[in-house]
Design a protein around this motif. Structure first.
Motif, PDB file in Angstrom:
ATOM      1  N   SER A  19       4.086 -16.975-129.691  1.00 42.17           N
ATOM      2  CA  SER A  19       4.560 -17.168-131.059  1.00 42.17           C
ATOM      3  C   SER A  19       4.463 -18.630-131.457  1.00 42.17           C
ATOM      4  O   SER A  19       4.766 -19.524-130.661  1.00 42.17           O
ATOM      5  CB  SER A  19       6.029 -16.742-131.188  1.00 42.17           C
ATOM      6  OG  SER A  19       6.165 -15.354-131.189  1.00 42.17           O
ATOM      7  N   LEU A  67      11.816 -20.512-133.718  1.00 44.84           N
ATOM      8  CA  LEU A  67      11.244 -19.325-133.069  1.00 44.84           C
ATOM      9  C   LEU A  67      12.291 -18.554-132.278  1.00 44.84           C
ATOM     10  O   LEU A  67      12.257 -17.326-132.227  1.00 44.84           O
ATOM     11  CB  LEU A  67      10.081 -19.725-132.153  1.00 44.84           C
ATOM     12  CG  LEU A  67       8.814 -20.197-132.857  1.00 44.84           C
ATOM     13  CD1 LEU A  67       7.847 -20.804-131.849  1.00 44.84           C
ATOM     14  CD2 LEU A  67       8.152 -19.063-133.620  1.00 44.84           C
ATOM     15  N   ASP A  68      13.243 -19.271-131.671  1.00 41.81           N
ATOM     16  CA  ASP A  68      14.298 -18.619-130.883  1.00 41.81           C
ATOM     17  C   ASP A  68      15.179 -17.705-131.723  1.00 41.81           C
ATOM     18  O   ASP A  68      15.831 -16.811-131.185  1.00 41.81           O
ATOM     19  CB  ASP A  68      15.178 -19.655-130.184  1.00 41.81           C
ATOM     20  CG  ASP A  68      14.507 -20.246-128.956  1.00 41.81           C
ATOM     21  OD1 ASP A  68      13.521 -19.664-128.463  1.00 41.81           O
ATOM     22  OD2 ASP A  68      14.968 -21.312-128.499  1.00 41.81           O
ATOM     23  N   GLN A  84       9.761 -12.550-131.558  1.00 44.28           N
ATOM     24  CA  GLN A  84       9.184 -13.678-130.829  1.00 44.28           C
ATOM     25  C   GLN A  84       8.497 -13.191-129.569  1.00 44.28           C
ATOM     26  O   GLN A  84       8.994 -12.309-128.856  1.00 44.28           O
ATOM     27  CB  GLN A  84      10.258 -14.699-130.464  1.00 44.28           C
ATOM     28  CG  GLN A  84       9.686 -15.894-129.724  1.00 44.28           C
ATOM     29  CD  GLN A  84      10.752 -16.835-129.210  1.00 44.28           C
ATOM     30  OE1 GLN A  84      11.921 -16.483-129.124  1.00 44.28           O
ATOM     31  NE2 GLN A  84      10.345 -18.024-128.848  1.00 44.28           N
ATOM     32  N   TYR A  87       1.146 -14.983-133.999  1.00 43.15           N
ATOM     33  CA  TYR A  87       0.843 -14.978-132.568  1.00 43.15           C
ATOM     34  C   TYR A  87      -0.544 -15.570-132.425  1.00 43.15           C
ATOM     35  O   TYR A  87      -1.470 -15.184-133.141  1.00 43.15           O
ATOM     36  CB  TYR A  87       0.861 -13.553-132.007  1.00 43.15           C
ATOM     37  CG  TYR A  87       2.147 -12.803-132.276  1.00 43.15           C
ATOM     38  CD1 TYR A  87       3.379 -13.323-131.911  1.00 43.15           C
ATOM     39  CD2 TYR A  87       2.115 -11.567-132.900  1.00 43.15           C
ATOM     40  CE1 TYR A  87       4.546 -12.617-132.159  1.00 43.15           C
ATOM     41  CE2 TYR A  87       3.281 -10.852-133.146  1.00 43.15           C
ATOM     42  CZ  TYR A  87       4.490 -11.385-132.775  1.00 43.15           C
ATOM     43  OH  TYR A  87       5.650 -10.688-133.024  1.00 43.15           O
ATOM     44  N   HIS A 119       5.319 -17.071-139.314  1.00 45.11           N
ATOM     45  CA  HIS A 119       5.261 -16.742-137.886  1.00 45.11           C
ATOM     46  C   HIS A 119       3.968 -16.005-137.557  1.00 45.11           C
ATOM     47  O   HIS A 119       3.613 -15.024-138.209  1.00 45.11           O
ATOM     48  CB  HIS A 119       6.478 -15.892-137.534  1.00 45.11           C
ATOM     49  CG  HIS A 119       6.565 -15.467-136.114  1.00 45.11           C
ATOM     50  ND1 HIS A 119       7.220 -14.311-135.745  1.00 45.11           N
ATOM     51  CD2 HIS A 119       6.083 -16.003-134.971  1.00 45.11           C
ATOM     52  CE1 HIS A 119       7.162 -14.176-134.435  1.00 45.11           C
ATOM     53  NE2 HIS A 119       6.469 -15.185-133.950  1.00 45.11           N
TER      54      HIS A 119
END
Length: 103
Positions: A80, A70-71, A76, A52, A50
């Protein structure tokens, strides 16, 4: 070669000059960024890659599978992404990437 500007989890800036064609996950790991665990090997099933990303205009749209993964994350944000799902291309020169906090 393109330039990618990375901020590690501890806030250290790292600039990488990298070739195109590999996933961002592979590129970061190959550049010595150990914050990316990549436990699933890039199959979009663990979210340990993960990040940004700014500016997000350089990227392809998020797939449904990536959006679902991602959810499920606590950290998040709007920008993201899973670095395993991004292919490094010429249009990404000067991409800025921050490694997200570990989940």
């Amino acid at each position: 070669m393109i330039n990618i500007h990375v901020t590690t989890r501890n806030g250290s800036p790292i600039d990488l000059s990298v070739p195109t064609g590999r996933s961002l996950m592979e590129t970061l790991r190959g550049g010595g960024i150990d914050d990316i665990a990549a436990l699933c090997g890039g199959s979009c099933s663990c979210a340990t890659c993960h990040v940004y990303v700014e500016p997000s205009a350089y990227l392809e749209d998020i797939s449904d599978g990536e959006a679902d993964m991602l959810d499920s994350l606590l950290h998040q944000k709007e920008n993201s992404r899973l670095s395993c799902q991004i292919t490094v291309t010429e249009g990404m020169d000067d991409l800025r990437v921050e490694i997200a906090p570990e989940e």
